[in-house]
Enzyme design. Structure first.
Site, PDB file in Angstrom:
ATOM      1  N   ALA A  87       1.023  -1.208   0.106  1.00 16.72           N
ATOM      2  CA  ALA A  87       0.132   0.025   0.000  1.00 16.72           C
ATOM      3  C   ALA A  87       0.950   1.208  -0.151  1.00 16.72           C
ATOM      4  CB  ALA A  87      -0.910   0.006   1.186  1.00 16.72           C
ATOM      5  N   PRO A  88       0.558   2.322  -0.713  1.00 17.18           N
ATOM      6  CA  PRO A  88      -0.888   2.380  -1.294  1.00 17.18           C
ATOM      7  C   PRO A  88      -0.708   1.907  -2.878  1.00 17.18           C
ATOM      8  CG  PRO A  88       0.442   4.518  -1.567  1.00 17.18           C
ATOM      9  CD  PRO A  88       1.295   3.470  -0.931  1.00 17.18           C
ATOM     10  N   LYS A 141       4.818   0.904  -6.075  1.00 14.79           N
ATOM     11  CA  LYS A 141       5.500  -0.046  -6.981  1.00 14.79           C
ATOM     12  C   LYS A 141       4.867  -1.402  -7.477  1.00 14.79           C
ATOM     13  CE  LYS A 141       9.602   1.353  -4.307  1.00 14.79           C
ATOM     14  NZ  LYS A 141       8.636   2.204  -3.291  1.00 14.79           N
ATOM     15  N   GLU A 167      -0.881  -6.220   1.767  1.00 16.48           N
ATOM     16  CA  GLU A 167      -0.372  -5.118   2.705  1.00 16.48           C
ATOM     17  C   GLU A 167      -1.512  -5.682   3.861  1.00 16.48           C
ATOM     18  OE1 GLU A 167       0.917  -2.050   3.049  1.00 16.48           O
ATOM     19  OE2 GLU A 167      -0.356  -2.176   4.907  1.00 16.48           O
ATOM     20  N   ASP A 189       9.225  -3.545   0.145  1.00 14.73           N
ATOM     21  CA  ASP A 189       9.424  -2.265   0.484  1.00 14.73           C
ATOM     22  C   ASP A 189       9.210  -1.778   1.742  1.00 14.73           C
ATOM     23  OD1 ASP A 189       9.850   0.288  -0.533  1.00 14.73           O
ATOM     24  OD2 ASP A 189       7.939   0.826  -1.052  1.00 14.73           O
ATOM     25  N   CYS A 241      12.849   3.810   2.222  1.00 15.29           N
ATOM     26  CA  CYS A 241      13.003   5.399   2.112  1.00 15.29           C
ATOM     27  C   CYS A 241      13.533   5.895   3.291  1.00 15.29           C
ATOM     28  CB  CYS A 241      11.616   6.119   1.835  1.00 15.29           C
ATOM     29  SG  CYS A 241      10.448   5.952   3.132  1.00 15.29           S
TER      30      CYS A 241
END
Ligand code: SAM
Length: 444
Positions: free
Chosen positions: A110-111, A114, A131, A175, A228
């Site tokens: 989510a969202p 990727k 998710e 991620d 990130c």
């Protein structure tokens, strides 16, 4: 924007880190605006855009338009995404591009940035977009429906539960949830939440997630890991831990030096906003070299609908023979025939929210077409298409009164610039609008 001193101290000496440039780029504040266009929907991006160097479908925009007031955004013709994240294309193409019909898991999806990207890369393969956080599955599901692929299963499982799909996937993308320092420019409020303790907590959680997911990857399969965050603990240290803990071999990704991406550690890549047009990101690729136990796949026969039972749905599709049909709840779903057994099996071991394309809900009189069908490329006859002007499309998306001269009575697919948006039912004297209420545009 005051950056945490402890963050800056912890980054000194890391490959590519330049303290003065790092502080200056955060003081400037503004971040580039970028989108990724949907190749299945014409591949057109907003005008005046430049291509993202590591992603041919990525486009930088000169300014930030109001995406919510653009019917093309609602039709899934592009996804708004910061550019560094689009590097997943290089990781996937260079290390899994040749895998026939790959099975791909996006474990923290989510969202859907990727995941929509991977959907465009997997070809006739299967994508599982997962998710775990319940409150975030809705937006993932919505974004995947807008994007319109038929080869996606959206699940909401804890990474541990994904172990039920042992040795199932050719590619797993993690991620990971992280401390978020790479997004400080875009989300300054994240600065207040940042602390060395948060970094450590995230590092431990990332290890847990990876350990839980490792068995779902096939031998020889590709793990793509990204965050990130700029922190070593969440990036290179995690790659080192993976290679110590598991049979995992770092895989380099070929770079063009002009991209401004910095190689770091065993197979990691760092993105700094003062070296390229994008936010802070880390990405690494690893190959699983060791075998896990046998794939725990007990094939339960799925109860697909017979041709006669599926007829109300088949009638809406342009290539009905390419699909198998399942009734889930009140909805008939079309699953690509080549993926249907895998998709149905996943539904028997994981909490599946969406699979394939929801065609519609059969009633005694007719099939009520699903919004997802309008956004997919599956729809054929019997519904006529009604092309909307910008003004009409916005009225449709707002669920305002809609007037379309000369529209024939019955169901119709409304389109904007030729691309499916949603359904209307034209009745004598009025038009019923089937745009989903939760997706309604409120902005004037
Ligand atoms: N991949 C997404 C994209 O490109 O749009 C962004 C993913 S975000 C960096 C990380 C995701 O991991 C969040 O959606 C978050 O809800 C989820 N998450 C949080 N805790 C998790 C956990 N313990 N296990 C797996 N995922 C988790």
């Amino acid at each position: 924007m005051t950056l945490p001193v402890a963050l800056i101290e912890s980054l000194r000496g890391l490959p590519g880190f330049d303290e003065a440039a790092f502080v200056a780029v955060h003081e400037r504040g503004e971040a580039p605006v970028s989108v990724r266009v949907n190749p299945a929907k014409g591949g057109a991006g907003p005008e005046g855009s430049r291509v993202v160097p590591w992603c041919p479908a990525g486009r930088y925009l000169a300014s930030r338009p109001s995406f919510i007031l653009d019917p093309s955004w609602h039709a899934g013709r592009y996804y708004v995404q910061e550019a560094s994240s689009m590097f997943v294309e290089q990781a996937f193409r260079q290390h899994a591009g040749g895998v026939p019909s790959p099975r791909v898991l996006d474990a923290c999806a989510a969202p859907g940035g990727k995941s929509t990207h991977l959907q465009a890369l997997v070809g006739d393969g299967l994508l599982v977009s997962n998710e775990v956080i319940r409150a975030r599955v809705g937006i993932l599901s919505e974004n995947m429906q807008r994007w319109g692929g038929d080869n996606v299963v959206v699940t909401s499982a804890d990474p541990r539960a994904l172990g039920a799909a042992a040795a199932f996937f050719d590619v797993v993308l993690v991620d990971a949830p992280c401390s978020g320092s790479g997004l400080f420019r875009r989300e300054p409020e994240a600065i207040r939440e940042w602390s060395p303790e948060l970094v450590e907590m995230c590092g431990q959680r990332q290890q847990r997630i990876l350990a839980d997911l490792w068995c779902s990857l096939k031998e020889g399969g590709l793990l793509i890991y990204s965050t990130c965050s700029y922190s070593f603990r969440e990036n290179e240290a995690i790659v080192d831990w993976l290679t110590r803990q598991f049979a995992a071999e770092p895989l380099p990704v070929k770079l063009d030096p002009a991209w401004g991406i910095v190689a770091s550690g065993k197979s990691g890549y760092r993105f700094y906003p003062y070296l390229l047009e994008g936010e802070g990101l880390f990405m690494a690729c690893l190959k699983k070299t060791g075998a896990v136990g046998p794939a725990s796949r007990s094939l339960r026969p799925a109860s697909f609908l017979s041709r006669r039972e599926a007829e109300p749905a088949r009638a809406w599709l342009s290539s009905p023979d390419d699909y198998d049909y399942l009734l889930t709840g009140e909805t008939i779903r079309a699953l690509p025939a080549a993926l249907a057994a895998d998709m149905a099996w996943l539904g028997s071991v994981l909490p599946v929210r969406e699979a394939g394309v929801a065609v519609g809900q059969p009633t005694r009189k007719e099939l009520v077409p699903d919004p997802a069908l309008a956004l997919s490329s599956l729809v054929g006859s019997p519904a006529p298409r009604l092309e909307l002007t910008l003004e009409q499309a916005l009225a449709y998306l707002r669920k305002d009164d809609l007037r379309i001269e000369g529209a024939p009575q019955g169901w119709a697919l409304v389109t904007f610039e030729g691309h499916g948006l949603g359904w209307v039912k034209v009745l004598p004297g009025r038009i019923n609008n089937y745009w989903p209420k939760p997706w309604r545009v409120l902005k004037r």
